[in-house]
Design an enzyme around this catalytic site. Structure first.
Site, PDB file in Angstrom:
ATOM      1  N   LYS A  87       0.815  -1.221   0.000  1.00 34.42           N
ATOM      2  CA  LYS A  87       0.000   0.000   0.000  1.00 34.42           C
ATOM      3  C   LYS A  87       0.855   1.280   0.000  1.00 34.42           C
ATOM      4  CE  LYS A  87      -4.230  -1.975   1.860  1.00 34.42           C
ATOM      5  NZ  LYS A  87      -5.350  -1.792   2.778  1.00 34.42           N
ATOM      6  N   ASP A 123     -10.670   2.523   1.568  1.00 29.90           N
ATOM      7  CA  ASP A 123     -11.009   1.920   2.867  1.00 29.90           C
ATOM      8  C   ASP A 123     -11.896   2.852   3.700  1.00 29.90           C
ATOM      9  OD1 ASP A 123      -9.675  -0.471   2.446  1.00 29.90           O
ATOM     10  OD2 ASP A 123      -7.771   0.320   3.197  1.00 29.90           O
TER      11      ASP A 123
END
Ligand code: ATR
Length: 313
Positions: A87, A123
């Site tokens: 990420k 997210d």
């Protein structure tokens, strides 16, 4: 479809995927990646929308990441998701990154557009939609306590709370120093006095029952972002005796229908939900970025439910 493709497969993608029924043009990159629930969810969406593309798993090691993006571009990919440990690496490889992803320091969604790499993090937006679906509430209206604010998931949620301007944010972490550092970073978002009452809008508090009990009187929503609950034998991160009926409890863990925390919430008369909806809506938000159309959420949910084993307890 092969369970997992590799970096080497990307060198000559059309040969490596010659046996596939539809071109593989979306994927999740991870190391490890074989357990990702994203392929069944996204393939159900692609099928429901009749799109001529399929989604696969790509096992990519950290030192392969930069070259991977070049190979994906050459193979005419539409987009990818990035999971552990990529990420941050993905963030650094992008041509452009949206504000959420910059603030969190992590990219989980990449879109390939006109030869450019665009990075997003879905997210936080996924959590906002999940809370709306589960509890009919808006994150920005809530006083929120995050357990595990020092971990990767906790940080993403805390940043979302800050960007939304939620009423109040209480950061709890076993290692308090990490919660304190995050609180310092997020202070600029909490300078106004929206809350009526004596409680500070932003606090980092130690993981001690007395401190938590005091805080919970001024909290509406508890989010568990720790890894406690991943094993079915794990105890609840909070004892039922601390929980109050007015609370909403969201557990980001989705491997059990009712984690020990959710059972404790139920025993206290509080409402609870597990993390399947966050997984679903972060995926739906990625789909929307790639295909610029309404995601078929019902098809995605039923594919996820089939894939994710959810023992009742
Ligand atoms: P990351 O998400 O960064 O990969 P992790 O090791 O999976 O990190 O841990 C996620 C979160 O769960 C962290 O906030 C961690 O707390 P620490 O920062 O103190 O390590 C929290 N966590 C893990 N096990 C825990 C436990 N037994 N009790 C309380 N919190 C725990």
């Amino acid at each position: 479809m092969k369970d997992v493709y590799t970096f080497a497969d990307l060198e000559n993608w059309s040969d490596a995927t010659a046996g596939e029924a539809a071109p593989l043009r979306v994927a999740v990159l991870g190391d490890p990646v074989q357990h990702s629930a994203s392929p069944p969810m996204h393939n159900a969406a692609l099928e429901a929308c009749d799109l001529p593309a399929r989604y696969c798993r790509l096992h990519i090691r950290p030192d392969e990441l930069t070259e991977t993006f070049a190979r994906l571009k050459a193979a005419d990919f539409i987009g990818v998701n990035c999971t552990i440990p990529h990420k941050l690496g993905a963030l650094l490889a992008m041509d452009e990154v949206d504000e959420q992803a910059i603030r969190i320091g992590a990219v989980n969604t990449v879109a390939f557009r006109e030869g450019r790499l665009l990075g997003y993090n879905t997210d936080g937006p996924g959590l906002v939609r999940a809370l709306r679906a589960e509890f009919s509430v808006d994150l920005r209206d809530l006083r929120v306590m995050i357990l595990g604010a020092g971990g990767g998931a906790g940080r993403a949620i805390a940043v979302q709370c800050a960007l939304e301007g939620c009423e109040r944010l209480v950061l709890v972490n076993r290692t308090l120093e990490k919660a304190r550092l995050l609180a310092t970073e997020l202070t600029p978002y909490f300078t106004s006095t929206r809350v009526l009452g004596p409680a500070d809008r932003l606090e980092a508090v130690p993981w001690e029952n007395a401190a938590l009990r005091r805080q919970l009187e001024n909290v509406d929503l508890i989010i568990n972002a720790t890894s406690v609950g991943l094993q079915s034998s794990d105890p609840s991160p909070l004892p039922a005796s601390l929980l109050l009926p007015h609370l909403m409890v969201y557990d980001t863990i989705y491997t059990a229908r009712r984690t020990s925390l959710l059972r404790a919430a139920e025993a206290a008369g509080a409402r609870g939900a597990n993390g399947l909806s966050m997984l679903l809506y972060q995926g739906a938000a990625s789909f929307e970025i790639w295909f610029d159309r309404e995601p078929p959420v019902a098809a995605m949910r039923s594919a996820l439910l089939k894939h994710v084993r959810q023992p009742a307890a």
